[in-house]
Enzyme design. Structure first.
Site, mmCIF file in Angstrom:
data_model
loop_
_atom_site.group_PDB
_atom_site.id
_atom_site.type_symbol
_atom_site.label_atom_id
_atom_site.label_comp_id
_atom_site.label_asym_id
_atom_site.label_seq_id
_atom_site.Cartn_x
_atom_site.Cartn_y
_atom_site.Cartn_z
ATOM 1 C CG PHE A 15 -15.936 -32.077 -6.382
ATOM 2 C CD1 PHE A 15 -15.632 -33.118 -6.194
ATOM 3 C CD2 PHE A 15 -17.510 -31.449 -5.508
ATOM 4 C CE1 PHE A 15 -16.084 -34.005 -5.420
ATOM 5 C CE2 PHE A 15 -17.776 -32.243 -4.713
ATOM 6 C CZ PHE A 15 -17.213 -33.687 -4.283
ATOM 7 C CB VAL A 61 -21.382 -22.580 -21.026
ATOM 8 C CG1 VAL A 61 -20.786 -23.965 -20.852
ATOM 9 C CG2 VAL A 61 -21.261 -22.026 -19.651
ATOM 10 C CG LEU A 75 -23.034 -30.363 -13.468
ATOM 11 C CD1 LEU A 75 -24.066 -31.039 -14.209
ATOM 12 C CD2 LEU A 75 -21.757 -31.738 -12.923
ATOM 13 N NE ARG A 108 -28.007 -27.061 -33.209
ATOM 14 C CZ ARG A 108 -27.348 -28.214 -33.392
ATOM 15 N NH1 ARG A 108 -27.639 -28.513 -34.467
ATOM 16 N NH2 ARG A 108 -26.394 -28.525 -32.946
ATOM 17 C CE1 TYR A 147 -23.083 -21.301 -7.971
ATOM 18 C CE2 TYR A 147 -24.112 -21.315 -5.892
ATOM 19 C CZ TYR A 147 -23.535 -21.935 -6.993
ATOM 20 O OH TYR A 147 -23.657 -23.448 -6.958
#
Length: 318
Positions: A15, A61, A75, A108, A147
């Protein structure tokens, strides 16, 4: 070396991410959108696919990523209770391993990195409205802790990288945000109410509806995010990002029913565990540092969001 800034957006087809990608492209950047599509949709960024400066990459990720970029917006994480409670272990991994991997990449390539944190770090607050100096009131083992504590740990990681290695970080605590491209089944109050109202189904309120939330329209939130990233390097946050206008859940339900012309009736269900009684950002810091505050009234934002979901309904997509 490069004529354009190369910006990585993790969770870029979600979103908020899809709106951010569009804004960054409009500003002339090259955008690499990374997503594993767990709680997002490829359709959110389909309109961007023809842009030669846009690249879409399927990647989780929680695994390292090796690319060359100038800025990173992290995000990636399911952000609604329905999604983040579906697989709480993976939610924690996304918050923590994802932060570690993106911070490692930023270190990095010496990229400036933004962390999408959340008002959930305040838990069920005992201070109202919530300033950034408030440490929160969080149940560390409750059903929302995957969360809440995942995001709190991510903030700790970001500030550890900043203190230890001087990494240029930005940490923004996002409060309730709504608008087109929200997932119709994500369990968030705005999308829930609108979809139920458009379908003529009972509108579900948990508890008596006296709990309050503050709703920020997505365009305002993205504007704050971009300004924050461009702010002076020593302004790291954490910074609240949201609309300080406060409404009860019952007020929101009644407004949605009125604006949709729905015949839906309001029904009450038991309040979920650890559901915050009040949530409203103190945005004094954003006003002072960025000259930012939201400009979209709730009615105007709801009108656009209702039109979006009405379109999905007519296409048979919800």
């Amino acid at each position: 070396m490069h004529l354009r800034k190369r910006v990585l957006v993790t969770g870029g087809s979600g979103f908020l991410g899809s709106h951010l990608c569009a804004r960054l492209l409009d500003e002339g950047n090259e955008v690499i959108c990374v997503d594993n599509f767990f709680s997002s949709a490829r359709s959110n960024v389909e309109e961007l696919m023809d842009n030669k400066r846009f690249e879409l990459m399927r990647h989780d990720v929680t695994f390292p990523l090796y690319i060359e970029v100038d800025e990173i917006y992290n995000l990636a994480c399911p952000a609604s209770p329905v999604h983040y409670q579906h697989d709480p272990v993976q939610t924690i991994k996304t918050c923590v391993h994802g932060a570690i991997n993106m911070l490692g990449l930023a270190k990095r390539v010496r990229a400036r990195i933004y962390q999408a944190s959340t008002s959930e770090v305040y838990g069920d607050p005992e201070v109202h409205p919530q300033p950034e100096s408030y440490w929160g009131h969080v149940n560390p083992i409750g059903i929302r802790s995957c969360y809440d504590e995942g995001k709190r740990c991510a903030e700790a990681l970001f500030f550890a990288y900043w203190r230890q290695g001087g990494l240029p970080i930005k940490v923004g605590r996002i409060f309730n945000t709504y608008g087109p491209k929200m997932h119709p089944n994500d369990g968030r109050v705005v999308s829930n109410f609108i979809v139920q109202a458009l379908k003529g189904e009972p509108i579900t309120i948990y508890g008596d509806g006296s709990q309050t939330r503050s709703f920020c329209y997505v365009d305002d939130l993205i504007d704050c995010m971009v300004r924050f990233m461009a702010s002076r390097e020593d302004f790291t946050g954490p910074m609240n990002m949201g609309n300080p206008g406060e409404f009860t859940i019952l007020e929101l339900a009644e407004k949605v029913v009125d604006m949709t012309g729905s015949k839906s009736r309001i029904v009450h269900e038991p309040l979920p565990a650890d559901d915050p009684a009040k949530r409203r950002p103190d945005i004094s810091l954003a006003r002072r540092e960025l000259g930012w505050e939201p400009t979209t009234p709730l009615a105007a934002g709801l009108e656009k969001t209702i039109a979006y979901f009405d379109g999905l309904l007519k296409e048979g997509l919800i």
